[in-house]
Design an enzyme around this catalytic site. Structure first.
Site, PDB file in Angstrom:
ATOM      1  N   HIS A   1      55.328  40.612  29.997  1.00 42.50           N
ATOM      2  CA  HIS A   1      54.939  39.975  30.883  1.00 42.50           C
ATOM      3  C   HIS A   1      55.557  38.906  31.401  1.00 42.50           C
ATOM      4  CE1 HIS A   1      51.428  42.562  29.827  1.00 42.50           C
ATOM      5  NE2 HIS A   1      51.129  42.443  31.147  1.00 42.50           N
ATOM      6  N   ARG A  10      46.309  40.156  38.392  1.00 42.20           N
ATOM      7  CA  ARG A  10      46.083  39.898  36.878  1.00 42.20           C
ATOM      8  C   ARG A  10      45.282  38.620  36.713  1.00 42.20           C
ATOM      9  NH1 ARG A  10      51.394  42.594  36.970  1.00 42.20           N
ATOM     10  NH2 ARG A  10      51.662  44.301  35.519  1.00 42.20           N
ATOM     11  N   ARG A  55      41.370  42.511  38.208  1.00 47.54           N
ATOM     12  CA  ARG A  55      41.087  42.791  36.850  1.00 47.54           C
ATOM     13  C   ARG A  55      40.537  41.937  36.093  1.00 47.54           C
ATOM     14  NH1 ARG A  55      46.568  44.907  33.937  1.00 47.54           N
ATOM     15  NH2 ARG A  55      46.905  42.786  33.572  1.00 47.54           N
ATOM     16  N   GLU A  76      45.695  53.314  30.468  1.00 48.47           N
ATOM     17  CA  GLU A  76      46.923  52.594  29.910  1.00 48.47           C
ATOM     18  C   GLU A  76      47.136  52.943  28.473  1.00 48.47           C
ATOM     19  OE1 GLU A  76      47.326  48.564  31.176  1.00 48.47           O
ATOM     20  OE2 GLU A  76      45.174  48.114  30.551  1.00 48.47           O
ATOM     21  N   ASN A  88      53.033  50.831  32.253  1.00 48.53           N
ATOM     22  CA  ASN A  88      53.763  49.875  31.149  1.00 48.53           C
ATOM     23  C   ASN A  88      53.071  50.033  29.593  1.00 48.53           C
ATOM     24  OD1 ASN A  88      54.869  48.908  33.472  1.00 48.53           O
ATOM     25  ND2 ASN A  88      53.482  47.008  33.418  1.00 48.53           N
ATOM     26  N   ASP A  89      51.882  49.992  29.475  1.00 46.43           N
ATOM     27  CA  ASP A  89      51.042  50.162  28.450  1.00 46.43           C
ATOM     28  C   ASP A  89      51.151  51.528  28.155  1.00 46.43           C
ATOM     29  OD1 ASP A  89      50.509  47.535  27.363  1.00 46.43           O
ATOM     30  OD2 ASP A  89      49.111  47.194  29.029  1.00 46.43           O
ATOM     31  N   ARG A 141      56.734  46.874  24.454  1.00 49.39           N
ATOM     32  CA  ARG A 141      57.202  46.817  25.751  1.00 49.39           C
ATOM     33  C   ARG A 141      58.101  45.395  25.875  1.00 49.39           C
ATOM     34  NH1 ARG A 141      51.965  45.715  29.267  1.00 49.39           N
ATOM     35  NH2 ARG A 141      53.107  44.965  30.866  1.00 49.39           N
ATOM     36  N   CYS A 143      50.108  51.305  39.015  1.00 47.62           N
ATOM     37  CA  CYS A 143      50.313  49.963  39.136  1.00 47.62           C
ATOM     38  C   CYS A 143      51.144  49.141  38.094  1.00 47.62           C
ATOM     39  CB  CYS A 143      49.243  49.335  39.309  1.00 47.62           C
ATOM     40  SG  CYS A 143      48.070  49.145  37.858  1.00 47.62           S
TER      41      CYS A 143
HETATM   42  C1  PEP Z   1      50.305  48.263  32.829  1.00 45.15           C
HETATM   43  O1  PEP Z   1      50.232  48.125  31.609  1.00 45.15           O
HETATM   44  O2  PEP Z   1      51.063  49.067  33.119  1.00 45.15           O
HETATM   45  C2  PEP Z   1      49.814  47.360  33.681  1.00 45.15           C
HETATM   46  C3  PEP Z   1      50.022  47.467  34.974  1.00 45.15           C
HETATM   47  O3  PEP Z   1      49.028  46.192  33.249  1.00 45.15           O
HETATM   48  P1  PEP Z   1      49.902  44.893  32.406  1.00 45.15           P
HETATM   49  O4  PEP Z   1      51.285  45.019  32.807  1.00 45.15           O
HETATM   50  O5  PEP Z   1      49.091  43.772  33.049  1.00 45.15           O
HETATM   51  O6  PEP Z   1      49.687  45.229  30.959  1.00 45.15           O
HETATM   52 MG    MG Z   2      48.452  46.986  30.812  1.00 46.79          MG
END
Ligand code: PEP
Ligand code: MG
Length: 586
Positions: free
Chosen positions: A200, A307, A343, A445, A468-469, A479, A516
């Protein structure tokens, strides 16, 4: 310490494109302020425990830095690893720890003062030794002591606003909350030793449009005494004390990027439509309120992912319902009637919010622990406040509720019950709320959620695929960890199959779905996602023009055929070639 004027290049991970050139600021450097006070007898154990925590934390930091250094090839990585090992030994050597504890007990002084006296004594005795190697160890002791004191006095929030304009901040590590405090009008760029490309902190840098490089081993030690630093956030290099030639080259490259940006601005009002006229919805991911202006400037169709963690960061206590309402209200109004997908809180894992510190226990494995919706369901008051704020703001503009890290249908049902209860309560009090109630969607995710997408589609109004997750949990790769960053790859066939499976489940259930995660904002993946049936992408606002440009050059039929060919492959290298070849031609 670098020699003045000697250029040094550090390689890292370019996580936020752009070139920044400016004066260096070492975040951990500078004079240490050492508080001194007496501790009461009854407080001695607590003081020793506070010291122990600082020792543990310092040890963890040094071990990560050392491991990072050892993955850097060549003699410099080896030297650096040895130096960090020496610091570690000083820190964990029983003489220092025992000495400090003795001072806390006998002299009844606070831990910082005890560390300071003990370090001076040990450093002095080393410096007196005839062996020059041993005498030089005095510096290692001071370094270990300074780290301990920094960890003892560490302010929960960093202050970047007092730094010189356009400076480049160099640090061992920044949390997402630290990055959130950087004002892009003030901070030129930043670079760190630790951190991965999809964590993040990286996402925050991209959102703010601050050029950044993470995972640059040796940076903080090597950059001491530097005057000027270049951060190339696209190429992933940090150049300390650049020569006149290097400087000229990067100034030119920075100019070229500025020209490109001006060209992109012209895309703002053009539709995101493929050559064969399929319209794609492009929305913005937003971490901070100031980004809504950027989203509007780049022509976002709405906010596809807000977020909400920013409201909980860098403060002592969590915000109440009213404060959350005010903050969200401003953002919803700023989007002028475009839908805003809010979210609910996604803390835990690497996203630790200080204001929730006590409630976020140090889990053994935080990414698998009390994160996101699990945390919210465990703390009903927090969830109810947040839902109330969202429902109220829904009276001011179209909003959708998005639930993070959903794994089971029962989690969705439980949140729906909370939404109904809070809505009834607000209505009874005649507080204006969204009418009808906002759609409730879920992040896909967690691999299990993707595989259970058909069942989840029955309880959710929409899906947002968080790649991402999804990539992290599918491949078991953190990550945010620079050491395994090279293994993190959304093109792994397992990840692609989960995206495809989710897309097909949403299409079968006729519910909207979007992507996303960070791949939504990278034009390399656009054709593949469109070919898999995705028509809705949400990304950092600054990525919108580039992705729009890509979409306008694509034909959906050709992208679909290529996606099918890719989905028949089992090898990441082959998949990457098929995708890159297609991108080069179409
Ligand atoms: C993800 O996990 O792809 C996502 C968009 O949420 P975050 O990056 O905030 O965990
Ligand atoms: Mg996520």
């Amino acid at each position: 310490m670098v020699e003045r004027d000697r250029e040094i290049v550090f390689d890292g991970l370019g996580v936020s494109p752009g070139i920044a050139i400016g004066p260096a600021h070492l975040s951990e450097a500078g004079a240490l302020t050492i508080p001194e006070y007496t501790v009461r007898k009854s407080e001695i154990d607590a003081e020793k425990a506070r010291f122990k925590l600082a020792v543990d934390r310092s040890g963890r930091q040094l071990r990560r830095l050392r491991d990072r250094a050892r993955t850097t090839h060549g003699a410099s990585g080896e030297d650096l690893g040895n130096l960090l090992d020496a610091y570690l030994q000083m820190l964990t050597g029983s003489r220092l720890v025992r000495g400090v504890e003795r001072r806390i007990v006998e002299a009844r002084v606070n831990a910082e003062a005890a560390v300071q006296s003990e370090i001076s004594e040990i450093a002095h005795s080393f410096a007196e030794l005839p062996d020059p190697y041993m005498a030089a160890r005095a510096d290692d002791v001071r370094e270990a002591g300074a780290r301990l004191i920094r960890n003892l006095t560490k302010a929960p929030f960093q202050a970047f606003s007092t730094l010189p304009h356009g400076c480049i901040i160099l640090a061992e590590e920044f949390s997402p909350a630290d990055a959130a405090l950087m004002d892009p009008r003030h901070v030129g760029g930043f670079a760190t030793v630790l951190g991965g490309p999809e964590g993040h902190t990286a996402i925050m840098a991209r959102s703010l449009g601050i050029p950044a490089v993470l995972g640059a081993s040796g940076l903080t030690l090597g950059a001491r005494g530097a005057d000027t630093v270049i951060v190339d956030g696209g190429g992933g290099t940090v150049i300390v004390n650049p020569t006149a030639d290097t400087l000229r080259e990067f100034v030119e490259r920075r100019e070229a990027l500025r020209r490109e940006k001006r060209r992109f601005a012209r895309l703002r009002d053009l539709p995101a439509i493929t050559r064969d006229e399929t319209e794609i919805q492009l929305s913005a991911n937003v971490e901070l309120p100031l980004e809504t202006a950027l989203a509007m400037r780049h022509g976002a169709a709405g906010i596809g992912l807000l977020r909400s963690e920013f409201m909980f960061m860098n403060r002592e206590t969590p915000p109440d319902e009213e404060e959350q309402y005010q903050k969200l209200y401003e953002m919803v109004v700023a989007m002028e009637g475009r839908p805003v997908t809010i979210r609910t809180l996604d803390v835990g894992g690497e996203k630790l919010a200080y204001s929730l510190g006590e409630q976020l226990s140090e889990a053994v494995n935080p990414a698998l622990g009390l994160r996101a919706i699990r945390f919210s369901l465990k703390h009903p008051k927090l969830l109810e406040d947040q839902i109330a704020a969202i429902l109220r703001v829904g009276a001011a503009g179209p909003v959708r509720i998005l639930l993070p890290m959903i794994a089971t249908t029962s989690e969705v049902r439980r949140v729906r019950e909370v939404i109904d209860t809070v809505a009834r309560r607000l209505k009874r009090r005649r507080v204006p709320i969204a009418d009808p109630l906002p759609p409730v969607g879920i992040m896909i995710e967690v691999p299990g959620a993707a595989l259970a997408a058909d069942a989840l589609a029955r309880v959710a109004d929409f899906f947002a695929i968080g790649t991402n997750d999804l990539t992290m949990y599918t491949l078991a790769i953190d990550r945010a960890d620079e050491q395994v960053a090279h293994l993190y790859n959304p093109l792994h066939p397992a990840v692609l199959r989960l995206i495809q499976f989710t897309a097909e489940a949403a299409l079968r259930a006729r519910i909207p779905f979007s992507v996303c995660g960070e791949i939504a904002g990278d034009p390399r993946y656009t054709a593949l996602l469109l070919g898999l049936g995705v028509r809705d992408l949400s990304m950092a606002a600054s990525s919108l023009p580039r992705v729009k440009q890509r979409i306008r050059k694509l034909e959906i039929n050709a992208a679909t055929v290529r996606a099918q060919a890719i989905m028949e492959q089992g090898d990441i290298g082959r998949i990457a070639t098929l995708l890159d070849d297609f991108n080069a031609l179409a």
